[in-house]
Design a protein around this motif. Structure first.
Motif, PDB file in Angstrom:
ATOM      1  N   THR A  36     -16.480  43.750 -55.598  1.00  0.00           N
ATOM      2  CA  THR A  36     -17.134  44.089 -54.329  1.00  0.00           C
ATOM      3  C   THR A  36     -16.053  44.556 -53.358  1.00  0.00           C
ATOM      4  O   THR A  36     -14.883  44.204 -53.505  1.00  0.00           O
ATOM      5  N   ALA A  37     -16.468  45.364 -52.384  1.00  0.00           N
ATOM      6  CA  ALA A  37     -15.515  45.865 -51.393  1.00  0.00           C
ATOM      7  C   ALA A  37     -16.123  45.746 -50.009  1.00  0.00           C
ATOM      8  O   ALA A  37     -17.337  45.873 -49.835  1.00  0.00           O
ATOM      9  N   ALA A  38     -15.266  45.486 -49.031  1.00  0.00           N
ATOM     10  CA  ALA A  38     -15.700  45.362 -47.632  1.00  0.00           C
ATOM     11  C   ALA A  38     -14.596  45.910 -46.748  1.00  0.00           C
ATOM     12  O   ALA A  38     -13.431  45.932 -47.152  1.00  0.00           O
ATOM     13  N   PRO A  39     -14.951  46.346 -45.534  1.00  0.00           N
ATOM     14  CA  PRO A  39     -13.902  46.796 -44.619  1.00  0.00           C
ATOM     15  C   PRO A  39     -12.909  45.667 -44.366  1.00  0.00           C
ATOM     16  O   PRO A  39     -13.280  44.496 -44.396  1.00  0.00           O
ATOM     17  N   SER A  40     -11.662  46.008 -44.129  1.00  0.00           N
ATOM     18  CA  SER A  40     -10.637  44.993 -43.884  1.00  0.00           C
ATOM     19  C   SER A  40      -9.845  45.348 -42.638  1.00  0.00           C
ATOM     20  O   SER A  40      -8.736  45.868 -42.710  1.00  0.00           O
ATOM     21  N   PRO A  41     -10.429  45.077 -41.465  1.00  0.00           N
ATOM     22  CA  PRO A  41      -9.708  45.377 -40.225  1.00  0.00           C
ATOM     23  C   PRO A  41      -8.471  44.498 -40.108  1.00  0.00           C
ATOM     24  O   PRO A  41      -8.446  43.383 -40.628  1.00  0.00           O
ATOM     25  N   ALA A  42      -7.447  44.994 -39.436  1.00  0.00           N
ATOM     26  CA  ALA A  42      -6.258  44.173 -39.195  1.00  0.00           C
ATOM     27  C   ALA A  42      -6.670  42.972 -38.351  1.00  0.00           C
ATOM     28  O   ALA A  42      -7.524  43.087 -37.469  1.00  0.00           O
ATOM     29  N   PRO A  43      -6.124  41.780 -38.631  1.00  0.00           N
ATOM     30  CA  PRO A  43      -6.529  40.585 -37.886  1.00  0.00           C
ATOM     31  C   PRO A  43      -6.129  40.697 -36.421  1.00  0.00           C
ATOM     32  O   PRO A  43      -5.073  41.238 -36.093  1.00  0.00           O
ATOM     33  N   ALA A  44      -6.996  40.207 -35.561  1.00  0.00           N
ATOM     34  CA  ALA A  44      -6.723  40.272 -34.120  1.00  0.00           C
ATOM     35  C   ALA A  44      -6.583  38.849 -33.586  1.00  0.00           C
ATOM     36  O   ALA A  44      -7.051  37.893 -34.197  1.00  0.00           O
ATOM     37  N   GLY A  45      -5.950  38.727 -32.446  1.00  0.00           N
ATOM     38  CA  GLY A  45      -5.874  37.429 -31.783  1.00  0.00           C
ATOM     39  C   GLY A  45      -4.770  36.564 -32.344  1.00  0.00           C
ATOM     40  O   GLY A  45      -4.102  36.920 -33.311  1.00  0.00           O
ATOM     41  N   PRO A  46      -4.591  35.402 -31.729  1.00  0.00           N
ATOM     42  CA  PRO A  46      -3.500  34.515 -32.121  1.00  0.00           C
ATOM     43  C   PRO A  46      -3.808  33.834 -33.460  1.00  0.00           C
ATOM     44  O   PRO A  46      -4.960  33.792 -33.895  1.00  0.00           O
ATOM     45  N   LEU A  47      -2.779  33.321 -34.080  1.00  0.00           N
ATOM     46  CA  LEU A  47      -2.943  32.528 -35.299  1.00  0.00           C
ATOM     47  C   LEU A  47      -2.459  31.111 -34.985  1.00  0.00           C
ATOM     48  O   LEU A  47      -1.258  30.850 -34.921  1.00  0.00           O
ATOM     49  N   ARG A  48      -3.438  30.238 -34.764  1.00  0.00           N
ATOM     50  CA  ARG A  48      -3.109  28.841 -34.483  1.00  0.00           C
ATOM     51  C   ARG A  48      -3.344  28.031 -35.751  1.00  0.00           C
ATOM     52  O   ARG A  48      -4.461  28.054 -36.303  1.00  0.00           O
ATOM     53  N   LEU A  49      -2.325  27.335 -36.201  1.00  0.00           N
ATOM     54  CA  LEU A  49      -2.415  26.559 -37.440  1.00  0.00           C
ATOM     55  C   LEU A  49      -2.601  25.078 -37.126  1.00  0.00           C
ATOM     56  O   LEU A  49      -2.025  24.569 -36.156  1.00  0.00           O
ATOM     57  N   ILE A  50      -3.385  24.423 -37.951  1.00  0.00           N
ATOM     58  CA  ILE A  50      -3.388  22.956 -37.922  1.00  0.00           C
ATOM     59  C   ILE A  50      -3.181  22.460 -39.352  1.00  0.00           C
ATOM     60  O   ILE A  50      -3.506  23.161 -40.306  1.00  0.00           O
TER      61      ILE A  50
END
Lengths: 256, 256
Positions: free
Chosen positions: B100-114
């Motif tokens: 299967t294929a889907a659009p893959s926009p570049a990730p936006a916003g911060p990356l907060r890890l827990i």
């Protein structure tokens, strides 16, 4: 019926199942299995199905399979449904229900157990539930088959005895009945609970223990339990012959 | 296309997948992803697909989704197919392939890890492969979202830092680049390997380590890697602000 390729149960193992015995079209221990499914939903953060819907799907599956009479294995599956980007579930999450039924002949032949290298994940709540991510159990069973045995004993990642690949585990040591506690990453089996209740009523309660494989290596008798086959005595463990527990026939009669 | 309800990928999470980036209809790192899929098949005891079949399914999925141009997330799924009684695979096993294929926009916003409570199973080879039993990763991600973060750091059941829920993990401590070794129950990420090769060529090789969360708590910078988003810098870990690694932009440029 079929499922779309976008189903999260298929793509990610995101969902739950129950396996029940049905006799002459009547599911056994229905209430207990539904309660466990609801607990599993809460643990995984999924909405629970309406019991009437599950009942309807179960009866339809039995009828479709021509199993309104005789012994059938009934499987209820509750997937997280389609949607969501990657790991994240959609909001709201729309689970999908289906049920299937197959004949369930009584198991034949010896039950030879081996201890598998594949372990239960003590670091995930999923190991206490019947989830669609069941690959570790598949791999443990595969180890048993490749070793010429029939079923696997699984330890958890803390090195404690947990269960069989598709059953709970009991053993008798020094005349005392023991089974791993649910905290050991064990499914809270419906038949397991019935055995515990039976032993308590008989005045010889079973001990729920957290022990390493040494405890099993000293056992005189080992048996496994699940909803389809009741209590089934193991003939050997890792090649060591085992006796049948003298009370097993009485227990089996009580389980019905 | 849809899958029958008897599919073992759906019922038991028995199977594998790969997620690749495709740019203008061309899958990136195709050879590496196919090699990893073949290794996964060997680990799980499944026959491997013919590469031409996978290529055909991939191209058809991209065309069907109208993604012959632009960036797409391509997913290849290889289930163990239908059949078998309970946990046991049928003999021969007849896996099913789909893409299967889907659009893959570049990730936006911060990356907060827990750091998630749900752990990787160090006692199963499945934790080194992209299997259809991915519920632990789903649950870890869910913990992150419920805590107001974006992605989870997972430890393994030995208490070692392993990876993110859907990415490999790197950090910089005392100026040194580190990442968990594959022995920590980590997927051998394609982008992870490219980062290791890049660092080695730059004369500052990364250390593959087996360490507890203390190591992460002392890191100056943390980033995660996967095939869809390359290297992505974390803004915080468990609420502690992180810096961006000064070399990250250079690394990202090298990854393309």
């Amino acid at each position: 019926m079929s499922l779309p390729l976008s189903d999260r149960g298929l793509l990610l193992g995101d969902g739950l199942f129950e396996t029940l015995l049905a006799v002459d079209g009547v599911p056994v221990d229905w209430t207990e299995h539904m309660a466990r499914l609801v607990l599993g939903c809460a643990a995984l953060g999924l909405p629970a199905p309406a019991e009437a819907d599950v009942r309807g799907a179960a009866q339809a599956a039995l009828s479709t399979a021509g199993l309104d009479t005789g012994r059938a294995a009934l499987r209820i599956t509750w997937t997280a449904g389609s949607g969501g980007r990657g790991l994240d579930r959609p909001e709201p999450c729309a689970p999908v229900l289906f049920a299937t039924a197959a004949p369930s002949p009584a198991p034949a032949g010896p039950l030879r157990l081996i201890t598998a290298a594949t372990q239960r994940n003590a670091g995930s709540i999923a190991s206490r539930h019947k989830t669609l991510s069941y690959l570790d159990n598949v791999l443990a069973r595969r180890e048993a088959i490749l070793a010429g045995a029939d079923e696997a004993v699984m330890l958890n990642t803390d090195g404690q005895v947990a269960c069989a690949a598709a059953a709970n585990l009991f053993w008798v040591a020094g005349g005392r009945l023991e089974t791993p506690s649910v905290d050991c990453g064990v499914l809270a089996g419906i038949t397991r609970a019935k055995v515990l209740a039976w032993a308590k009523a008989a005045g010889a309660p079973a001990a729920e223990v957290a022990v390493g494989p040494d405890a099993l290596a000293k056992a005189e008798a080992v048996f496994i339990t699940n909803s389809l086959t009741g209590a089934r005595s193991a003939q050997s463990l890792d090649g060591r012959p085992l006796a049948e527990w003298p009370l097993l026939a009485k227990l089996s009669a009580a389980l019905g």
